[in-house]
Design a protein around this motif. Structure first.
Motif, mmCIF file in Angstrom:
data_model
loop_
_atom_site.group_PDB
_atom_site.id
_atom_site.type_symbol
_atom_site.label_atom_id
_atom_site.label_comp_id
_atom_site.label_asym_id
_atom_site.label_seq_id
_atom_site.Cartn_x
_atom_site.Cartn_y
_atom_site.Cartn_z
ATOM 1 N N PHE A 159 0.820 -1.210 0.000
ATOM 2 C CA PHE A 159 0.000 0.000 0.000
ATOM 3 C C PHE A 159 0.854 1.260 0.000
ATOM 4 C CE2 PHE A 159 -3.235 -3.030 1.569
ATOM 5 C CZ PHE A 159 -4.175 -2.803 0.581
ATOM 6 N N ARG A 160 1.993 1.233 0.659
ATOM 7 C CA ARG A 160 2.903 2.396 0.603
ATOM 8 C C ARG A 160 3.328 2.671 -0.836
ATOM 9 N NH1 ARG A 160 4.910 3.926 5.792
ATOM 10 N NH2 ARG A 160 4.967 2.157 7.200
ATOM 11 N N SER A 161 3.593 1.607 -1.580
ATOM 12 C CA SER A 161 4.059 1.772 -2.966
ATOM 13 C C SER A 161 2.974 2.322 -3.883
ATOM 14 C CB SER A 161 4.579 0.443 -3.514
ATOM 15 O OG SER A 161 3.513 -0.462 -3.738
ATOM 16 N N LYS A 162 1.718 2.238 -3.474
ATOM 17 C CA LYS A 162 0.606 2.745 -4.287
ATOM 18 C C LYS A 162 0.338 4.232 -4.054
ATOM 19 C CE LYS A 162 -1.745 -1.654 -4.737
ATOM 20 N NZ LYS A 162 -2.985 -2.402 -4.551
ATOM 21 N N GLY A 163 1.073 4.812 -3.125
ATOM 22 C CA GLY A 163 0.911 6.241 -2.867
ATOM 23 C C GLY A 163 0.292 6.517 -1.513
ATOM 24 N N ASN A 164 0.413 7.768 -1.116
ATOM 25 C CA ASN A 164 -0.009 8.175 0.215
ATOM 26 C C ASN A 164 -1.502 7.954 0.451
ATOM 27 O OD1 ASN A 164 0.780 9.225 2.770
ATOM 28 N ND2 ASN A 164 -0.191 11.165 2.226
ATOM 29 N N GLN A 165 -2.335 8.304 -0.519
ATOM 30 C CA GLN A 165 -3.779 8.165 -0.334
ATOM 31 C C GLN A 165 -4.181 6.701 -0.165
ATOM 32 O OE1 GLN A 165 -5.856 10.703 0.222
ATOM 33 N NE2 GLN A 165 -7.499 9.248 0.599
ATOM 34 N N ALA A 166 -3.626 5.823 -0.981
ATOM 35 C CA ALA A 166 -3.928 4.388 -0.864
ATOM 36 C C ALA A 166 -3.477 3.862 0.492
ATOM 37 C CB ALA A 166 -3.245 3.607 -1.982
ATOM 38 N N PHE A 167 -2.327 4.331 0.940
ATOM 39 C CA PHE A 167 -1.817 3.885 2.236
ATOM 40 C C PHE A 167 -2.726 4.365 3.370
ATOM 41 C CE2 PHE A 167 0.692 4.540 6.069
ATOM 42 C CZ PHE A 167 1.133 3.247 6.290
ATOM 43 N N ILE A 168 -3.150 5.612 3.322
ATOM 44 C CA ILE A 168 -4.028 6.156 4.363
ATOM 45 C C ILE A 168 -5.348 5.394 4.413
ATOM 46 C CG2 ILE A 168 -5.412 8.180 4.998
ATOM 47 C CD1 ILE A 168 -3.026 9.885 3.982
ATOM 48 N N GLU A 169 -5.920 5.123 3.255
ATOM 49 C CA GLU A 169 -7.194 4.393 3.206
ATOM 50 C C GLU A 169 -7.040 2.969 3.718
ATOM 51 O OE1 GLU A 169 -8.663 4.781 -0.793
ATOM 52 O OE2 GLU A 169 -8.833 6.954 -0.599
ATOM 53 N N ALA A 170 -5.977 2.297 3.322
ATOM 54 C CA ALA A 170 -5.749 0.926 3.775
ATOM 55 C C ALA A 170 -5.468 0.885 5.273
ATOM 56 C CB ALA A 170 -4.590 0.301 3.000
ATOM 57 N N ALA A 183 -7.489 -1.155 8.103
ATOM 58 C CA ALA A 183 -6.826 -2.055 9.043
ATOM 59 C C ALA A 183 -7.249 -1.744 10.479
ATOM 60 C CB ALA A 183 -5.309 -1.961 8.904
ATOM 61 N N LYS A 184 -7.376 -0.461 10.795
ATOM 62 C CA LYS A 184 -7.818 -0.078 12.139
ATOM 63 C C LYS A 184 -9.265 -0.495 12.380
ATOM 64 C CE LYS A 184 -4.614 3.539 13.247
ATOM 65 N NZ LYS A 184 -4.392 4.869 13.750
ATOM 66 N N LEU A 185 -10.100 -0.356 11.358
ATOM 67 C CA LEU A 185 -11.499 -0.756 11.492
ATOM 68 C C LEU A 185 -11.604 -2.258 11.735
ATOM 69 C CD1 LEU A 185 -14.505 -0.072 11.361
ATOM 70 C CD2 LEU A 185 -14.371 -0.377 8.886
ATOM 71 N N ILE A 186 -10.871 -3.043 10.983
ATOM 72 C CA ILE A 186 -10.876 -4.494 11.171
ATOM 73 C C ILE A 186 -10.375 -4.841 12.568
ATOM 74 C CG2 ILE A 186 -9.768 -6.650 10.430
ATOM 75 C CD1 ILE A 186 -9.831 -5.408 7.551
ATOM 76 N N SER A 187 -9.330 -4.168 12.995
ATOM 77 C CA SER A 187 -8.765 -4.393 14.324
ATOM 78 C C SER A 187 -9.790 -4.066 15.412
ATOM 79 C CB SER A 187 -7.511 -3.522 14.484
ATOM 80 O OG SER A 187 -6.913 -3.705 15.724
ATOM 81 N N LYS A 188 -10.500 -2.965 15.246
ATOM 82 C CA LYS A 188 -11.523 -2.566 16.216
ATOM 83 C C LYS A 188 -12.647 -3.594 16.261
ATOM 84 C CE LYS A 188 -13.762 0.351 18.925
ATOM 85 N NZ LYS A 188 -13.402 0.523 20.318
#
Length: 79
Positions: A8-19, A23-28
């Protein structure tokens, strides 16, 4: 788990932020499920349990993503 962080980092900042948010939602949700079991099966008062989803924020082992798919439970007694 942290298996796809670099992807996701390699896909750019926006993709990383969304992913990362996903991940936080799944964790919650995982933490909320554990809370539900503790309340329903073990009779713990729900107001005494605090849940938090950290997503990718605190990996136990950056080299082994499977170790980062976990739930931690802490019991704190205030006397």
């Amino acid at each position: 788990d942290t298996a796809k962080v670099e992807e996701f980092r390699s896909k750019g900042n926006q993709a990383f932020i969304e992913a990362s948010a996903q991940a936080k939602l799944i964790s919650k949700k995982r933490a909320e499920f554990v809370k539900k079991v503790l309340v329903e099966k073990y009779g713990i008062e729900s107001g005494r349990i605090v849940t938090e989803g950290r997503g990718w924020d605190n990996p136990v082992d950056p080299e082994d993503p499977s170790k980062n798919r976990r739930v931690e439970v802490q019991f704190i007694s205030l006397e």
